[in-house]
Scaffold this motif. Structure first.
Motif, PDB file in Angstrom:
ATOM      1  N   ASP A 199       0.824  -1.212   0.000  1.00  0.00           N
ATOM      2  CA  ASP A 199       0.000   0.000   0.000  1.00  0.00           C
ATOM      3  C   ASP A 199       0.860   1.266   0.000  1.00  0.00           C
ATOM      4  OD1 ASP A 199      -2.385   1.531   0.133  1.00  0.00           O
ATOM      5  OD2 ASP A 199      -2.165   1.703   2.303  1.00  0.00           O
ATOM      6  N   ASP A 209       1.912   1.442  -4.006  1.00  0.00           N
ATOM      7  CA  ASP A 209       1.050   0.946  -5.086  1.00  0.00           C
ATOM      8  C   ASP A 209       0.825   1.989  -6.174  1.00  0.00           C
ATOM      9  OD1 ASP A 209      -0.472   2.395  -3.173  1.00  0.00           O
ATOM     10  OD2 ASP A 209      -2.306   1.591  -4.021  1.00  0.00           O
ATOM     11  N   GLU A 265      -5.199  -3.040  -4.250  1.00  0.00           N
ATOM     12  CA  GLU A 265      -4.569  -3.735  -3.118  1.00  0.00           C
ATOM     13  C   GLU A 265      -5.332  -3.452  -1.824  1.00  0.00           C
ATOM     14  OE1 GLU A 265      -2.954  -1.652  -0.707  1.00  0.00           O
ATOM     15  OE2 GLU A 265      -3.854  -0.106  -1.931  1.00  0.00           O
ATOM     16  N   ASN A 298       0.933  -9.739   1.637  1.00  0.00           N
ATOM     17  CA  ASN A 298       1.231  -8.575   0.801  1.00  0.00           C
ATOM     18  C   ASN A 298       2.724  -8.262   0.923  1.00  0.00           C
ATOM     19  OD1 ASN A 298       1.443  -5.617   0.208  1.00  0.00           O
ATOM     20  ND2 ASN A 298      -0.782  -5.762   0.050  1.00  0.00           N
ATOM     21  N   GLU A 311       0.261  -9.397  -4.005  1.00  0.00           N
ATOM     22  CA  GLU A 311      -0.714  -9.596  -2.940  1.00  0.00           C
ATOM     23  C   GLU A 311      -1.528 -10.838  -3.240  1.00  0.00           C
ATOM     24  OE1 GLU A 311      -3.101  -6.258  -1.165  1.00  0.00           O
ATOM     25  OE2 GLU A 311      -4.774  -7.350  -2.080  1.00  0.00           O
ATOM     26  N   GLU A 344      -4.445  -8.500 -12.242  1.00  0.00           N
ATOM     27  CA  GLU A 344      -5.115  -9.110 -11.096  1.00  0.00           C
ATOM     28  C   GLU A 344      -6.046 -10.216 -11.557  1.00  0.00           C
ATOM     29  OE1 GLU A 344      -7.673  -7.377  -7.346  1.00  0.00           O
ATOM     30  OE2 GLU A 344      -8.223  -6.684  -9.351  1.00  0.00           O
TER      31      GLU A 344
END
Length: 350
Positions: free
Chosen positions: A129, A132, A147, A187, A204, A242
């Motif tokens: 985070d 990102d 995320e 993560n 992640e 993703e």
């Protein structure tokens, strides 16, 4: 020698100090400290577009206020560190109601092994985070990587050297920002920093909610890069890919029939630093979500029809003006299949 100021004096000083990054409530010669810091911002989003507002805002209006405030304390005692941060923000995400809420954003304790290694325990941001949006120079950020963000019940280890940095975190029974369970979340990131080229890659994975919400398992890879072309010009790249499992049916309170959806996102951005006060920023963006595709066998026809298929593209141009080091006025306009026509903020930090 111990140097202290009272909380009352420190709080009063917040309204007359414009150059400090924090108010030091306590500072000791051995390195122990206690700082008070914060942010106040007023502004929001203009011309939110119902055709492209799949995930961004709770409503489509001519103006969506996104005013924001943060107040926090952080400090160190011996090798132990701690932080408490409160946010006053609007519930502007999809499924929210646009009203203000006061929430604890961070609440953790940690331990510094040395100047390069530390660990945090509690409510804190997951490892990736922090980076990102590393290659996105826009003030309000563009393509969201998806995320986990801040999570309760998190343990995080990080390390930072002159050029190399890395971190990993584990969150027990993680949640979406709307409160829906997502399962355990792992993560991590690794990065390399230099004066010319800097790169951070992150991953992640989450375990899924096991039928408690629509969010199943997920695997995410993200990459951010910055290139300092000249002393005044920098280019950035930010992207992700993703695979996310989402429930396509529900029986009572149980979510069923999870299907895997492939999602992509990419931002190309550039920044021109005119002087210490003015910088100009532009970006080009692409998002592609399989769940948006009307030709997909898993498309949800109960939703509003997608006006642009499974992807969308938009561009932006804007500027940041800093009349003082801790004050920024940011304005950006967007064209194309953007969820908004533009935004404007004024933010002050201390």
């Amino acid at each position: 020698m111990l140097k202290k100021t009272t909380v009352a004096i420190a709080l009063a000083s917040l309204f007359c100090m414009t150059t400090a990054s924090a108010v030091t409530l306590q500072q000791e010669d051995n390195g122990d400290y206690l700082d008070l810091y914060g942010e106040v911002g007023v502004g929001g989003h203009f011309g939110t577009n119902s055709d492209y507002n799949h995930d961004e805002f709770y409503d489509t209006k001519g103006y969506v206020d996104d005013s924001f405030a943060t107040l926090g304390v952080k400090g160190q005692r011996s090798n132990y560190i701690y932080r408490l941060e409160l946010d006053y923000q609007r519930r502007n995400w999809l499924g929210g109601d646009g009203e203000f809420e006061l929430a604890i954003d961070k609440m953790y304790v940690g331990y510094m092994f040395d100047d390069h290694h530390w660990v945090e325990l509690g409510l804190t941001d997951t490892a990736f985070d922090e980076y990102d949006h590393f290659g996105d120079f826009t003030f309000n950020k563009s393509v969201e990587t998806g995320e986990a963000g801040d999570q309760e019940n998190t343990v995080k280890y990080e390390a930072k050297f002159d050029h190399l940095l890395y971190g990993v975190s584990y969150s027990y029974e993680g949640k979406h920002k709307n409160g829906s369970p997502q399962g355990d979340i792992v993560n991590g990131y690794v990065g390399w920093m230099s004066d010319v080229v800097s790169v951070v890659a992150g991953v992640e994975a989450r375990g899924g909610s096991e039928g408690e919400s629509k969010y199943g398992e997920q695997q995410l890879f993200g990459l951010g890069m910055r290139v300092q072309v000249t002393s005044d010009i920098a280019l950035g790249l930010n992207g992700f890919i993703e695979d996310e499992d989402l429930a396509t049916r529900k029986s009572g309170d149980v979510y069923l029939a999870y299907e895997t959806f492939r999602n992509y996102g990419l931002t190309l951005s550039g920044k021109y630093q005119l002087n210490e006060s003015w910088e100009f920023i532009a970006s080009a963006n692409h998002e592609e979500y399989e769940s948006w595709d009307v030709e997909s066998p898993n498309y949800d026809f109960t939703e509003l029809p997608a006006e642009y298929g499974k992807d969308r593209r938009w561009a932006s141009v804007g500027f940041n003006y800093r009349p003082a080091r801790d004050i920024v006025l940011s304005v950006e306009g967007r064209v194309g299949e953007a969820p908004e026509a533009g935004y404007a903020y004024v933010r002050m930090y201390f």
